[in-house]
Enzyme design. Structure first.
Site, PDB file in Angstrom:
ATOM      1  N   LYS A 205       0.829  -1.214   0.000  1.00  0.00           N
ATOM      2  CA  LYS A 205       0.000   0.000   0.000  1.00  0.00           C
ATOM      3  C   LYS A 205       0.856   1.255   0.000  1.00  0.00           C
ATOM      4  O   LYS A 205       0.604   2.194  -0.772  1.00  0.00           O
ATOM      5  CB  LYS A 205      -0.947   0.009   1.208  1.00  0.00           C
ATOM      6  N   CYS A 259      -3.084  10.174   1.483  1.00  0.00           N
ATOM      7  CA  CYS A 259      -2.206   9.069   1.064  1.00  0.00           C
ATOM      8  C   CYS A 259      -0.861   9.562   0.554  1.00  0.00           C
ATOM      9  O   CYS A 259       0.174   9.333   1.171  1.00  0.00           O
ATOM     10  CB  CYS A 259      -2.893   8.239  -0.015  1.00  0.00           C
TER      11      CYS A 259
END
Length: 424
Positions: A205, A259
């Site tokens: 991720k 993110c």
């Protein structure tokens, strides 16, 4: 598993849509958040974030009785932790929310339960941080309590569609944990599900977002190089991307969001002696608001006294209301520190801002410069004739290559494009 009961900790941009999707697929879901405003709104079938079709799905889930909200966990078959994982001022992972959520569910854990971390976290978080806390339940990890990490991969504005259709990675502390978590997500995931160990899933991720951040850093560095060399970086990138194996991203005033602006630091924190390109890319992107301010200084160097700047858009990406880690907010803060700018802001997606103007005409009134900071669709065709009438100096600085140079200049404006050295 037939109609499992799921407890989701954190009702933000990931936790709330995930709760709603599970609930509309027949699961009993308890959404948990420490914010009573969010809890009370959800129990009325209301949402506190903007996301297409989420309000319809939440209303249906609440009306069916499958989705309720509370400020504390309930017993369940599966516990999904979807809380924030920000970085501190010194660029270290703040895992306090994950710790608090994990500790909160321990009294409710029973044999056969699953605990899934969805929050993006530094590799090692599940094994090194969460497992020692979960062991306080007295359950054997991987045998009586199945633990893993299943990171989301969604784009704001398309969250509901992408939760269902995107491929998904599931990492377990052992194989049986990964398999049980996979069976849970199969309730609504139509994409492929790939199993691995938990540390690899955590790394995947952060690597996905790091790749994009490094690519944008290259684009931003090229933009500054092209400005100095008298070249238009947007044309360079467009033509370079005609190569079948080249895909350079686009430059801009910086990188924001929960993110890209955060996750690469998780790798840097773990291996600072090796993550040199990653760290430099983060610093390059973090420096862009200051570079934009330098360009504004240059554009308005002949304006005496307080300079009036109108900023269009303050979210971190277009057509959403999310301002987390927005580089435009950073730009405004830099201008505030200077004290020689009068700032106005117009963003139709943001309900409250101390410099907020009610419309495009008010934001432009008396202005020396309009900065197109976020390329919301509604900004594609500005009411330039009306804006020109109320501005003091007709300058437009496009940081996104979004406006038509010909259209802007035909209305009597000076058009400046970020990354175009020919327009300096």
């Amino acid at each position: 598993m037939s109609q499992p009961k799921i407890c989701v900790i954190g009702l933000g941009y990931i936790g709330l849509p995930t709760s709603a999707i599970f609930a509309t697929h027949g699961c009993k879901v308890i959404g948990v958040d420490v914010n009573e405003k969010i809890v009370n709104a959800l129990n009325k079938g209301e949402i506190t974030i903007e996301e297409p079709y989420l309000d319809i799905m939440v209303q249906a889930a609440v009306r069916s009785g499958n989705l309720i909200a509370d400020t504390k966990p309930h017993e369940a078959d599966a516990f999904i932790i979807a809380v924030p994982t920000p970085v501190t001022k010194d660029k270290k992972a703040d895992m306090s929310y994950v710790v608090a959520a994990t500790e909160a569910i321990v009294p409710y854990l029973r044999k056969g339960n699953m605990v899934i971390l969805e929050s993006t976290s530094p590799p090692g978080t599940v094994e090194e941080l969460m497992v020692p806390i979960l062991q306080k339940s007295g359950l054997k990890i991987g045998e009586e309590l199945y633990v893993g990490h299943s990171p989301e991969r969604v784009l704001p504005g398309k969250i509901l569609w992408e939760l269902v259709h995107n491929n998904r990675i599931i990492g377990g502390v052992n194989r049986v944990s990964a398999e049980k978590i996979r069976d849970l997500y199969k309730i609504f995931v139509n994409g492929e599900i790939y199993l691995t160990d938990v540390r690899t899933a955590e790394m995947c991720k952060v690597v996905e977002n790091t790749f994009r951040d490094v690519n944008i850093a290259l684009a931003n560095e090229l933009a500054r190089i092209c400005e100095r060399m008298g070249i238009n970086v947007w044309e360079v990138i467009e033509l370079a991307n005609k190569h079948p194996r080249v895909n350079i991203h686009q430059p801009g005033p910086g990188v924001g969001g929960h993110c890209l602006a955060v996750d690469p630091w998780f790798i840097v924190e773990k291996v600072p002696d090796l993550a040199k390109i990653i760290e430099l890319s983060r610093k390059t992107n973090d420096s862009m608001p200051q570079h934009v301010l330098n360009r504004i200084d240059e554009i308005l160097k002949d304006v005496e006294g307080v300079r009036r700047v109108s900023i269009l858009g303050i979210t971190y990406k277009p057509n959403i209301d999310d301002v987390r880690e927005s580089p435009v907010i950073e730009l405004i803060e830099l201008m505030e520190k200077r004290g020689d700018y009068e700032i106005r802001v117009y963003d139709p997606y943001v309900k409250a801002h101390k410099y907020k103007a009610k419309d495009l005409i008010e934001v432009a009134e008396g202005s020396d410069l309009v900065v197109l900071a976020v390329h919301h669709d509604c900004f594609k065709h500005l009411p330039l004739d009306d804006m020109a009438k109320v501005m003091r100096n007709r300058n437009i600085f496009d940081t996104r290559n979004f406006l038509s140079k010909e259209e802007v200049e035909s209305k009597g404006f000076r058009y400046i494009l970020l990354g175009n050295g020919a327009s300096r």
